[in-house]
Design a protein around this motif. Structure first.
Motif, mmCIF file in Angstrom:
data_model
loop_
_atom_site.group_PDB
_atom_site.id
_atom_site.type_symbol
_atom_site.label_atom_id
_atom_site.label_comp_id
_atom_site.label_asym_id
_atom_site.label_seq_id
_atom_site.Cartn_x
_atom_site.Cartn_y
_atom_site.Cartn_z
ATOM 1 N N GLN A 128 0.825 -1.199 0.000
ATOM 2 C CA GLN A 128 0.000 0.000 0.000
ATOM 3 C C GLN A 128 0.862 1.253 0.000
ATOM 4 O O GLN A 128 0.572 2.234 -0.699
ATOM 5 N N ARG A 129 1.962 1.203 0.745
ATOM 6 C CA ARG A 129 2.851 2.375 0.768
ATOM 7 C C ARG A 129 3.519 2.570 -0.591
ATOM 8 O O ARG A 129 3.666 3.714 -1.054
ATOM 9 N N ILE A 130 3.900 1.478 -1.246
ATOM 10 C CA ILE A 130 4.455 1.585 -2.598
ATOM 11 C C ILE A 130 3.425 2.208 -3.536
ATOM 12 O O ILE A 130 3.758 3.084 -4.354
ATOM 13 N N GLU A 131 2.188 1.781 -3.421
ATOM 14 C CA GLU A 131 1.145 2.325 -4.299
ATOM 15 C C GLU A 131 0.888 3.800 -4.032
ATOM 16 O O GLU A 131 0.506 4.544 -4.939
ATOM 17 N N GLU A 132 1.103 4.238 -2.800
ATOM 18 C CA GLU A 132 0.964 5.670 -2.524
ATOM 19 C C GLU A 132 2.028 6.471 -3.264
ATOM 20 O O GLU A 132 1.762 7.557 -3.775
ATOM 21 N N PHE A 133 3.249 5.946 -3.321
ATOM 22 C CA PHE A 133 4.268 6.596 -4.145
ATOM 23 C C PHE A 133 3.911 6.507 -5.619
ATOM 24 O O PHE A 133 4.007 7.477 -6.375
#
Length: 545
Positions: free
Chosen positions: A503-508
């Motif tokens: 999810q954090r990767i997708e936020e980037f």
């Protein structure tokens, strides 16, 4: 009883004694305060009359096991002496290849946010570190420093505006591309001829003294040439300004080349690639020793801060080594992205190891703080100022590192069982590290090496390889506190943590920043500019201001 006259004389005598004593106390206080400013008050915070001189050594392709303080089988005494007198960075991350790390270091941002994740800006590529970004050189100059860059630039040169003397540096002595011959200072590239549709090669000299081609160094070993230039700058510096030197050695990137006397010093190493690599390290370590000697000779050492960093992990097939870490340059494994680094010199309380999380993008705000400059830049920073934490061994303000993001294609609601077969992403949050997609560059190493170009397993300095476990999911999760060598993938045991990090990767990734990698431009051919690699795209007037 004393008469009035005697009383008056005694009072005058007492008054004179008081005045003399007071003057003496004030004089002593003034000297003490002055000494405290110059040398640092004992038992309190050290204060300096002037900002520190800063020397930043950037070593190309230096692996975790390529210095003797970390276990290398050859001595690096000058590097070790600096590291052992300073703060070694144990959880320090760089990018997997050179240009992205240098972009992060120079601009204080993740390479992904500049469109440069995973790409190398080299021979004839028409792009650069974005021209609208503030650089570390800009910040040092803003703080009143004289600023100098020596060695490898690797941040683009398609326009003059992209070159060092337009990016915050008063002087530049080195080369623009990613690699070249250590003695001839030349390199080549190829492009597809639009008429014949065939590959066409081009070749030229890449060596500059400021903007001018430096053609008189053919036959001189670059490690020696760069060291001598650094010594010259130190000897002839402007003493009215603090001194900043960005010292980006060519060593120890391939090709494997060194003067014979250093190769002879490494005769105890049997593996040929490692032996020549050792020789390159011998010359590099000697150069760093010569520079520190010159700092002492010029009375600068007591007010000099040393920063030492690699740009990525070592390259095993050309003699570098990351043992016992897993992987190689250009991979997402710790051996590719966990960097050798330390700080030493003025203000540093030795010896110690810093276990707080750091990233190459942290250097711009951190050194700006050390120099007394504002960290403000034209673009938002990803880097964090960790100066106070380094100096006091406090917890790092950084809790995550975006290691790489070259957007991978994987499971989606429409294809929930798809695997990550293209693209790459990796992130560390606290002790957890997630890798998605292709974790290495694949392919065989050139020059008939028996080793893959980017091994995903563990490689001993003697070349013996331990292959990695199979993984068909193209998802890896590691608890680096418990498993720093990345031996035990636990992504199936912790789907909740995988989802959190994904999810954090997708936020980037939601910013949809295109990763730039245009093809080589035939107009860059050195044959068109006297056999010298030269900027070839016209500048706008405002770009050169």
């Amino acid at each position: 009883m004393l008469n009035r006259r005697t009383e008056t004389l005694l009072l005058l005598l007492l008054l004179a004694t008081f005045v003399i004593a007071s003057a003496h106390v004030e004089r002593e206080h003034t000297h003490e305060a002055s000494d405290n400013v110059k040398n640092g008050a004992k038992g309190g915070n050290r204060e300096r009359a002037t900002p520190p001189h800063i020397i930043m050594f950037v070593i190309d392709d230096l692996g975790w096991n390529d210095v003797s303080y970390n276990g290398a089988e050859f001595p690096t005494p000058n590097i070790d002496k600096l590291a052992n007198s300073g703060i070694k960075l144990n959880q320090y991350y760089v990018n997997r290849v050179c240009s992205p790390t240098r972009s992060s270091l120079m601009a204080g941002r993740y390479a992904y946010n500049m469109g440069q994740d995973g790409t190398v800006i080299t021979d004839g590529h028409p792009y650069s570190l974005p021209l609208n970004h503030t650089t570390l050189g800009d910040k040092m100059r803003e703080a009143g420093y004289s600023t100098h860059a020596i060695g490898k630039w690797d941040l683009g040169y398609y326009k003059w505006a992209a070159t060092p003397t337009y990016r915050g540096f008063d002087t530049f002595y080195g080369y623009y591309n990613a690699d070249e011959d250590y003695f001839t200072h030349s390199c080549g590239a190829a492009y597809i001829d639009p008429k014949t549709k065939k590959h066409k090669g081009m070749h030229g000299v890449d060596f500059r003294d400021n903007k001018d081609p430096a053609l008189d160094k053919n036959g001189s070993y670059s490690t020696h040439v760069f060291t001598q230039q650094a010594e010259k700058l130190i000897m002839n510096r402007n003493t009215s300004k603090p001194f900043f030197l960005y010292m980006a050695y060519q060593a120890v990137h391939g090709p494997l080349e060194a003067p014979q006397k250093y190769i002879d010093m490494c005769a105890h190493i049997q593996r040929m690639e490692r032996q020549i690599f050792c020789a390159m390290m011998m010359a590099l370590d000697e150069g760093i020793g010569n520079i520190t000697t010159q700092l002492h000779a010029n009375g600068m050492w007591e007010n000099t801060l040393i920063v030492f960093t690699t740009d990525n992990g070592g390259t095993n097939w050309v003699g570098g080594n990351n043992w016992p870490l897993r992987g190689n340059k250009a991979t997402m494994w710790e051996g590719g992205v966990r960097g050798i680094g330390f700080v030493a010199g003025v203000g540093v309380k030795p010896p110690s190891v810093y276990y707080g999380l750091m990233h190459a993008s942290d250097w711009l705000p951190t050194l700006a703080k050390a120099a007394g400059a504002s960290p403000a830049t034209k673009q938002p920073l990803d880097g964090l100022n960790v100066w106070a934490e380094l100096m006091t061994n406090a917890s790092s303000p950084r809790t995550e590192v975006l290691i790489t993001l070259n957007p991978p294609r994987g499971p989606t609601p429409a294809k929930p069982h798809a695997v990550y077969t293209e693209g790459t992403a990796a992130i560390r949050i606290e002790n957890w590290k997630l890798i998605l997609g292709k974790p290495d560059c694949g392919g065989a190493a050139p020059h008939n090496s028996s080793m893959p170009k980017c091994p995903s397993g563990w490689v001993h300095p003697n070349g013996v390889q331990i292959p990695p476990p199979a993984n068909s999911d193209h998802i890896w999760l590691f608890d680096l506190d418990a498993d720093p060598l990345e031996k035990n993938d636990v992504h199936q045991e912790h789907p909740d943590i995988v989802q959190k990090l994904r999810q954090r990767i997708e936020e980037f990734n939601a910013t949809h920043i295109s990763q730039v990698e245009p093809p080589v431009d035939p107009a860059s051919d050195p044959a068109l500019t006297g056999g010298v690699w030269t900027p070839w795209v016209p500048d706008e007037d405002e770009e050169l201001q």
